[in-house]
Motif scaffolding. Structure first.
Motif, mmCIF file in Angstrom:
data_model
loop_
_atom_site.group_PDB
_atom_site.id
_atom_site.type_symbol
_atom_site.label_atom_id
_atom_site.label_comp_id
_atom_site.label_asym_id
_atom_site.label_seq_id
_atom_site.Cartn_x
_atom_site.Cartn_y
_atom_site.Cartn_z
ATOM 1 N N LEU A 3 0.833 -1.202 0.000
ATOM 2 C CA LEU A 3 0.000 0.000 0.000
ATOM 3 C C LEU A 3 0.871 1.256 0.000
ATOM 4 C CD1 LEU A 3 -2.684 -1.211 2.535
ATOM 5 C CD2 LEU A 3 -3.184 -0.455 0.193
ATOM 6 N N LEU A 4 1.873 1.284 0.865
ATOM 7 C CA LEU A 4 2.759 2.444 0.932
ATOM 8 C C LEU A 4 3.478 2.659 -0.397
ATOM 9 C CD1 LEU A 4 4.043 4.775 2.441
ATOM 10 C CD2 LEU A 4 5.741 3.148 3.341
ATOM 11 N N ALA A 5 3.899 1.595 -1.037
ATOM 12 C CA ALA A 5 4.575 1.728 -2.336
ATOM 13 C C ALA A 5 3.674 2.434 -3.344
ATOM 14 C CB ALA A 5 5.004 0.354 -2.857
ATOM 15 N N GLY A 6 2.387 2.143 -3.307
ATOM 16 C CA GLY A 6 1.451 2.809 -4.207
ATOM 17 C C GLY A 6 1.335 4.297 -3.924
ATOM 18 N N VAL A 7 1.329 4.671 -2.655
ATOM 19 C CA VAL A 7 1.261 6.093 -2.300
ATOM 20 C C VAL A 7 2.562 6.796 -2.678
ATOM 21 C CG1 VAL A 7 0.948 7.763 -0.427
ATOM 22 C CG2 VAL A 7 -0.422 5.664 -0.465
ATOM 23 N N VAL A 8 3.685 6.127 -2.493
ATOM 24 C CA VAL A 8 4.980 6.708 -2.871
ATOM 25 C C VAL A 8 5.020 6.977 -4.375
ATOM 26 C CG1 VAL A 8 7.447 6.176 -3.108
ATOM 27 C CG2 VAL A 8 6.290 5.843 -0.906
ATOM 28 N N VAL A 9 4.585 6.018 -5.185
ATOM 29 C CA VAL A 9 4.567 6.210 -6.639
ATOM 30 C C VAL A 9 3.676 7.399 -6.999
ATOM 31 C CG1 VAL A 9 3.780 5.180 -8.815
ATOM 32 C CG2 VAL A 9 5.199 3.856 -7.242
ATOM 33 N N TRP A 10 2.513 7.479 -6.373
ATOM 34 C CA TRP A 10 1.610 8.610 -6.619
ATOM 35 C C TRP A 10 2.299 9.936 -6.289
ATOM 36 C CZ3 TRP A 10 -0.144 11.714 -2.503
ATOM 37 C CH2 TRP A 10 -1.061 12.704 -2.863
ATOM 38 N N ALA A 11 2.905 10.034 -5.097
ATOM 39 C CA ALA A 11 3.535 11.285 -4.665
ATOM 40 C C ALA A 11 4.697 11.671 -5.570
ATOM 41 C CB ALA A 11 4.008 11.157 -3.213
ATOM 42 N N ARG A 12 5.501 10.695 -5.944
ATOM 43 C CA ARG A 12 6.686 10.979 -6.756
ATOM 44 C C ARG A 12 6.309 11.229 -8.217
ATOM 45 N NH1 ARG A 12 9.658 6.141 -6.571
ATOM 46 N NH2 ARG A 12 8.447 5.619 -8.398
ATOM 47 N N ASP A 13 5.494 10.330 -8.798
ATOM 48 C CA ASP A 13 5.258 10.372 -10.238
ATOM 49 C C ASP A 13 4.072 11.245 -10.655
ATOM 50 O OD1 ASP A 13 7.385 8.645 -10.223
ATOM 51 O OD2 ASP A 13 6.218 6.869 -10.745
ATOM 52 N N GLU A 14 2.996 11.240 -9.878
ATOM 53 C CA GLU A 14 1.839 12.061 -10.240
ATOM 54 C C GLU A 14 1.938 13.474 -9.681
ATOM 55 O OE1 GLU A 14 -2.129 10.437 -9.888
ATOM 56 O OE2 GLU A 14 -1.325 8.406 -10.079
ATOM 57 N N VAL A 15 2.360 13.594 -8.437
ATOM 58 C CA VAL A 15 2.469 14.905 -7.809
ATOM 59 C C VAL A 15 3.799 15.565 -8.179
ATOM 60 C CG1 VAL A 15 2.509 16.123 -5.575
ATOM 61 C CG2 VAL A 15 0.933 14.211 -5.928
ATOM 62 N N GLY A 16 4.833 14.755 -8.430
ATOM 63 C CA GLY A 16 6.148 15.294 -8.763
ATOM 64 C C GLY A 16 6.938 15.736 -7.553
ATOM 65 N N ALA A 17 6.625 15.159 -6.408
ATOM 66 C CA ALA A 17 7.256 15.571 -5.148
ATOM 67 C C ALA A 17 8.566 14.833 -4.906
ATOM 68 C CB ALA A 17 6.298 15.297 -3.986
ATOM 69 N N ASP A 18 9.406 15.437 -4.064
ATOM 70 C CA ASP A 18 10.642 14.777 -3.669
ATOM 71 C C ASP A 18 10.591 14.288 -2.221
ATOM 72 O OD1 ASP A 18 10.785 17.228 -2.409
ATOM 73 O OD2 ASP A 18 12.641 17.839 -3.368
ATOM 74 N N ARG A 19 9.432 14.520 -1.554
ATOM 75 C CA ARG A 19 9.238 13.940 -0.223
ATOM 76 C C ARG A 19 7.752 13.796 0.072
ATOM 77 N NH1 ARG A 19 10.494 17.675 4.882
ATOM 78 N NH2 ARG A 19 8.956 19.284 4.482
ATOM 79 N N LEU A 20 7.469 12.888 0.987
ATOM 80 C CA LEU A 20 6.113 12.570 1.413
ATOM 81 C C LEU A 20 6.045 12.779 2.926
ATOM 82 C CD1 LEU A 20 3.294 11.248 0.772
ATOM 83 C CD2 LEU A 20 4.404 9.027 1.179
ATOM 84 N N LEU A 21 5.024 13.484 3.382
ATOM 85 C CA LEU A 21 4.862 13.749 4.809
ATOM 86 C C LEU A 21 3.716 12.926 5.385
ATOM 87 C CD1 LEU A 21 5.151 17.659 4.967
ATOM 88 C CD2 LEU A 21 6.946 15.952 5.355
ATOM 89 N N LEU A 22 3.733 12.769 6.692
ATOM 90 C CA LEU A 22 2.619 12.171 7.417
ATOM 91 C C LEU A 22 2.647 12.704 8.830
ATOM 92 C CD1 LEU A 22 3.703 9.866 9.639
ATOM 93 C CD2 LEU A 22 4.036 8.555 7.572
ATOM 94 N N GLU A 23 1.546 12.505 9.537
ATOM 95 C CA GLU A 23 1.506 12.765 10.968
ATOM 96 C C GLU A 23 1.051 11.496 11.659
ATOM 97 O OE1 GLU A 23 -0.818 16.294 11.789
ATOM 98 O OE2 GLU A 23 0.973 17.528 11.576
ATOM 99 N N VAL A 24 1.723 11.160 12.751
ATOM 100 C CA VAL A 24 1.410 9.961 13.525
ATOM 101 C C VAL A 24 1.244 10.374 14.982
ATOM 102 C CG1 VAL A 24 3.856 9.339 13.822
ATOM 103 C CG2 VAL A 24 2.097 7.579 14.030
#
Length: 175
Positions: free
Chosen positions: A111-132
């Motif tokens: 699941l995380l790999a899918g979100v990473v691909v989205w953030a990097r490839d669709e959004v064009g981001a170089d980092r992904l944030l979260l709050e825990v």
């Protein structure tokens, strides 16, 4: 525990999104920014609109769907992860949940790999944030194993401002 397919949700998946949301709120209440009672009070039109909003461009909802022996999708979702863009465009991971029977499997990483691909490839981001939440060590350990690091940022937890959500970041190198 059989095979599970990770799919990108559409607005038509509103019932599956509702069911997993209610399950996750019952399982780990402090991990989310609403109560189970609030979610249970939503009407079907409200759930449909929520699903539509969460699947618009710039957002992502992934669902983990069990597969039958013949490969057809069957049953309730057994996991989910979402991504959204903050107003400043930064992508964030949210609404992370994997059913107890699938914890310890490769499903959270898929699941995380899918979100990473989205953030990097669709959004064009170089980092992904979260709050825990500071009192959710199981989630924090998972994020740390996957390469997230504390940024030093965070916010008071909306449902109990005496506690905090801690910000973590994952660098997204280009493949």
């Amino acid at each position: 525990m059989g095979r599970v397919d990770v799919v990108r949700a559409t607005a038509d998946d509103w019932a599956a999104m509702r069911d997993i949301r209610l399950e996750m709120l019952a399982d780990t209440p402090l991990a989310y920014l609403e109560t189970l009672a609030t979610a249970q009070a939503r009407t079907e039109p409200e759930w449909r609109e929520r699903a539509r909003q969460h699947t618009l461009p710039g957002s992502l909802v992934l669902g983990a769907v069990p597969l039958a022996a013949d490969g057809t999708r069957t049953g309730r979702w057994v996991g989910t992860m979402s991504g959204y863009r903050r107003p400043d465009g930064v992508p964030c991971l949210a609404s992370v949940y994997v059913a107890p029977a699938h914890r310890g499997s490769d499903l959270p990483r898929r699941l995380l790999a899918g979100v990473v691909v989205w953030a990097r490839d669709e959004v064009g981001a170089d980092r992904l944030l979260l709050e825990v939440h500071e009192h959710n060590p199981r989630a924090r350990r998972f994020y740390e194993r996957e390469g997230f690091v504390l940024t030093g940022g965070g916010t008071p937890y909306r449902l109990d401002p005496s506690t905090r959500d801690l910000e973590m970041a994952l660098e997204l190198p280009r493949p």
